[in-house]
Write an enzyme that holds these catalytic residues in place. Sequence first.
Site, PDB file in Angstrom:
ATOM      1  N   VAL A 162       0.983  -1.366  -0.184  1.00 56.03           N
ATOM      2  CA  VAL A 162       0.359  -0.088   0.368  1.00 56.03           C
ATOM      3  C   VAL A 162       0.844   1.199  -0.303  1.00 56.03           C
ATOM      4  CG1 VAL A 162      -2.083  -0.985   0.801  1.00 56.03           C
ATOM      5  CG2 VAL A 162      -0.098  -0.185   2.652  1.00 56.03           C
ATOM      6  N   ASN A 192      -7.110  -1.209   6.529  1.00 55.43           N
ATOM      7  CA  ASN A 192      -5.810  -1.824   7.961  1.00 55.43           C
ATOM      8  C   ASN A 192      -5.116  -2.294   7.926  1.00 55.43           C
ATOM      9  OD1 ASN A 192      -6.612  -3.452  10.388  1.00 55.43           O
ATOM     10  ND2 ASN A 192      -5.750  -4.605   9.193  1.00 55.43           N
ATOM     11  N   SER A 223      -6.410   3.567  15.903  1.00 56.64           N
ATOM     12  CA  SER A 223      -5.492   3.152  16.828  1.00 56.64           C
ATOM     13  C   SER A 223      -6.570   4.524  17.839  1.00 56.64           C
ATOM     14  CB  SER A 223      -4.193   2.950  16.819  1.00 56.64           C
ATOM     15  OG  SER A 223      -3.539   3.226  18.775  1.00 56.64           O
ATOM     16  N   TYR A 254       4.406   7.421  14.797  1.00 62.29           N
ATOM     17  CA  TYR A 254       2.844   5.967  14.918  1.00 62.29           C
ATOM     18  C   TYR A 254       1.608   7.387  15.074  1.00 62.29           C
ATOM     19  CZ  TYR A 254      -0.157   1.928  15.786  1.00 62.29           C
ATOM     20  OH  TYR A 254      -1.088   0.648  15.874  1.00 62.29           O
ATOM     21  N   ALA A 265       1.187  10.000  15.079  1.00 66.26           N
ATOM     22  CA  ALA A 265       0.991  11.111  14.500  1.00 66.26           C
ATOM     23  C   ALA A 265       0.687  10.534  13.176  1.00 66.26           C
ATOM     24  CB  ALA A 265       2.315  11.504  13.687  1.00 66.26           C
ATOM     25  N   LYS A 270      -1.934   7.950  13.864  1.00 67.79           N
ATOM     26  CA  LYS A 270      -3.305   7.542  14.032  1.00 67.79           C
ATOM     27  C   LYS A 270      -4.078   9.056  14.155  1.00 67.79           C
ATOM     28  CE  LYS A 270      -2.682   3.465  13.466  1.00 67.79           C
ATOM     29  NZ  LYS A 270      -2.924   2.238  12.934  1.00 67.79           N
TER      30      LYS A 270
END
Length: 261
Positions: free
Chosen positions: A73, A99, A152, A165, A167, A169
């Site tokens: 992706v 996801n 999350s 991570y 940032a 989310k």
Amino acid sequence: MEAYQQLSRSIAGKTAIITGAASGMGRATAHLFASEGAHVAVTDLDQGKCDAVVQEIAAANYSGTAKAWALDVSKTEAIKSVVADIAATLGGIDILVNNAGFAIPADIAQDSYEDSWNPTLDVMLSAHQRMIRAALPHLKEADHPRIVNVASTEGLGGSPGNSPYVAAKHGVIGLTRGLAVDLGRDGITVNCICPGPIRTGITDAIPEEHKTIYAKRRVPLRRYAIPEEVAHMTLSCVLPSASFLTGAVIPVDGGLTIKNA
């Protein structure tokens, strides 16, 4: 008084793309959707792992079906090609679940910080909009088009050594809200799931003793969840009857984000 209107709670016959579906929450969602009669495109980096999930689904004799596509992706052209092939093979796209993800610890003071920042933002934020843009023409043709972005509880707060991570989310939540406004005119709902402590590959390395201590201290339900518990909330967001739910940010965290002490 108007007659009661019966709204459909079935995704039978719907076509769903799930990224990061070779393990964890993505795999659980693929199983659940197929068990509900959907036709599921299982996508992930490794073709063999995707094939294994498809074989599991076939062996379960669900009413739905599954096919596998290898997909990175972070690659825009790969997304365009795979999404087009999925739509042609499965007869359109009704549901998209973004996801795919991973976690790389990062220290802002270290030169290696951007080695975490760049791929994290690329896979867990930019990829979401790439997938949505590629699927959008097909979603516009669907009867009950649904997008679910998996963020999350880190998108609702933060924890140390994890800022790329966090940032990403937070960005997923913002993207969800912005696109819910933009795509509402097309009848496309866009919602966001925020899992808390879940038993997935990302948390496998945490010793059981530490999981237990953390859960008892931070989670009112005093445990980690299993991926299937998140998958069921995702299912709730993509039902035809979820037609007035959009822009929602839904924690699936055992109460973690509402516990003050």
